[in-house]
Design a protein around this motif. Structure first.
Motif, mmCIF file in Angstrom:
data_model
loop_
_atom_site.group_PDB
_atom_site.id
_atom_site.type_symbol
_atom_site.label_atom_id
_atom_site.label_comp_id
_atom_site.label_asym_id
_atom_site.label_seq_id
_atom_site.Cartn_x
_atom_site.Cartn_y
_atom_site.Cartn_z
ATOM 1 N N GLU A 129 -78.365 62.351 18.758
ATOM 2 C CA GLU A 129 -77.730 63.614 18.388
ATOM 3 C C GLU A 129 -78.050 63.979 16.940
ATOM 4 O OE1 GLU A 129 -73.536 63.365 19.082
ATOM 5 O OE2 GLU A 129 -73.774 62.724 21.161
ATOM 6 N N ASN A 130 -77.970 62.987 16.062
ATOM 7 C CA ASN A 130 -78.296 63.225 14.660
ATOM 8 C C ASN A 130 -79.726 63.713 14.492
ATOM 9 O OD1 ASN A 130 -75.778 62.483 13.798
ATOM 10 N ND2 ASN A 130 -76.421 60.662 12.697
ATOM 11 N N PHE A 131 -80.675 62.941 15.010
ATOM 12 C CA PHE A 131 -82.082 63.255 14.805
ATOM 13 C C PHE A 131 -82.482 64.535 15.528
ATOM 14 C CE2 PHE A 131 -82.069 58.952 13.238
ATOM 15 C CZ PHE A 131 -83.024 58.978 12.239
ATOM 16 N N GLU A 132 -81.873 64.801 16.671
ATOM 17 C CA GLU A 132 -82.147 66.058 17.375
ATOM 18 C C GLU A 132 -81.708 67.238 16.520
ATOM 19 O OE1 GLU A 132 -83.470 68.835 19.846
ATOM 20 O OE2 GLU A 132 -83.785 66.674 20.188
ATOM 21 N N GLY A 133 -80.564 67.103 15.851
ATOM 22 C CA GLY A 133 -80.100 68.174 14.969
ATOM 23 C C GLY A 133 -81.042 68.400 13.802
ATOM 24 N N LEU A 138 -85.591 71.793 11.391
ATOM 25 C CA LEU A 138 -86.936 71.880 10.824
ATOM 26 C C LEU A 138 -87.864 72.676 11.737
ATOM 27 C CD1 LEU A 138 -87.256 68.176 9.595
ATOM 28 C CD2 LEU A 138 -86.734 70.193 8.199
ATOM 29 N N THR A 139 -87.737 72.458 13.042
ATOM 30 C CA THR A 139 -88.554 73.203 14.010
ATOM 31 C C THR A 139 -88.257 74.695 13.927
ATOM 32 O OG1 THR A 139 -88.616 71.319 15.538
ATOM 33 C CG2 THR A 139 -89.122 73.483 16.457
ATOM 34 N N ASP A 140 -86.979 75.044 13.893
ATOM 35 C CA ASP A 140 -86.590 76.457 13.819
ATOM 36 C C ASP A 140 -87.109 77.107 12.537
ATOM 37 O OD1 ASP A 140 -85.295 76.173 16.221
ATOM 38 O OD2 ASP A 140 -83.267 76.114 15.379
ATOM 39 N N THR A 141 -87.110 76.352 11.442
ATOM 40 C CA THR A 141 -87.620 76.889 10.177
ATOM 41 C C THR A 141 -89.110 77.193 10.283
ATOM 42 O OG1 THR A 141 -85.945 75.650 8.925
ATOM 43 C CG2 THR A 141 -87.850 76.457 7.694
ATOM 44 N N TRP A 162 -90.995 66.372 13.189
ATOM 45 C CA TRP A 162 -90.835 64.914 13.215
ATOM 46 C C TRP A 162 -91.604 64.266 12.066
ATOM 47 C CZ3 TRP A 162 -87.421 61.881 15.296
ATOM 48 C CH2 TRP A 162 -86.752 62.260 16.472
ATOM 49 N N GLN A 163 -92.792 64.799 11.756
ATOM 50 C CA GLN A 163 -93.572 64.242 10.648
ATOM 51 C C GLN A 163 -92.854 64.435 9.315
ATOM 52 O OE1 GLN A 163 -97.258 66.327 11.167
ATOM 53 N NE2 GLN A 163 -98.042 64.917 12.713
ATOM 54 N N ILE A 164 -92.244 65.605 9.129
ATOM 55 C CA ILE A 164 -91.496 65.864 7.902
ATOM 56 C C ILE A 164 -90.311 64.907 7.806
ATOM 57 C CG2 ILE A 164 -90.035 67.549 6.702
ATOM 58 C CD1 ILE A 164 -91.857 69.740 7.922
#
Length: 221
Positions: A129-133, A138-141, A162-164
């Motif tokens: 849940e944490n990492f998905e958030g 970052l994806t949305d940005t 994920w790389q960031i």
């Protein structure tokens, strides 16, 4: 002489304070080595009082893990307000993360401690849940950057996200192992800019940002 009893804290506030104190205990000692007596002592309450708020150590551990996600995402949201260019938003988030490696050490260590317990399905789900958030933000940005003609349209935004995030975890690892001096602020920022500028469309200019003074010095505590 009449003695007045100390005023009790509202249940929700007491619960938050227990989670805050538990974060430092779990971060420093890990999940397996900590008992409810340790957690109650750190919160300044009795064990029976602890059980009035949490069913046991595991529920408190799960809630402590989950508490790190909204804390960090709120800071990222605040940073994003100051920047018009989504790529500069990501750069500023990276700079903030580097600048606060020490102050968010407990959150950082908690995540690493929890990863060692990820064979437990409930702990793994809390971490997911944490990492998905984090990845979703970052994806949305990056997707916003695509929509505005700033980010390359053929970019796999989720993979780059994920790389960031992975770069941040590398900083955490270097800090924990005593290698922070090998990547000073200038080198860290230069590396971040190199990575992020690689996703910018060749014909896209940098958009000016609202607060160009410095990365906001927000607290994670």
């Amino acid at each position: 002489m009449v003695q007045h009893r100390a005023r009790r804290l509202p249940a929700e506030k007491r619960r938050r304070l227990i989670i805050e104190s538990a974060r430092d205990v779990f971060a420093s000692q890990g999940y397996a080595r900590v008992g409810t007596a340790d957690l109650a002592r750190a919160a300044g309450i009795s064990e029976p009082a602890l059980y009035r708020h949490f069913a046991g150590k595991k529920e408190l551990f799960l809630e402590t893990i989950r508490s790190t996600r909204p804390r960090l995402l709120n800071i990222w949201e605040e940073i994003s307000i100051d920047y018009e260019d989504p790529i500069e938003t990501l750069r500023a988030i990276g700079a903030y993360y580097y600048d606060h490696l020490e102050s968010h050490a407990a959150n950082m260590k908690l995540q690493w401690r929890a990863l060692s317990e990820a064979d437990d399905p409930e702990i793994r789900d809390a971490l997911r849940e944490n990492f998905e958030g984090f990845v979703t933000f970052l994806t949305d940005t990056l997707e916003e950057g695509k929509a505005r003609g700033i980010v390359k349209t053929d970019l796999d935004s989720r993979m780059v996200a994920w790389q960031i995030l992975g770069n941040g975890m590398i900083m955490d690892l270097m800090h924990m192992l005593g290698f922070r001096d090998e990547v000073d602020r200038r080198r860290a920022d230069s590396s971040s800019r190199h990575t992020l500028e690689s996703v910018r469309k060749n014909d896209a200019r940098r958009r000016p940002y609202v607060n160009a003074e410095a990365t906001p010095a927000r607290s994670v505590n």
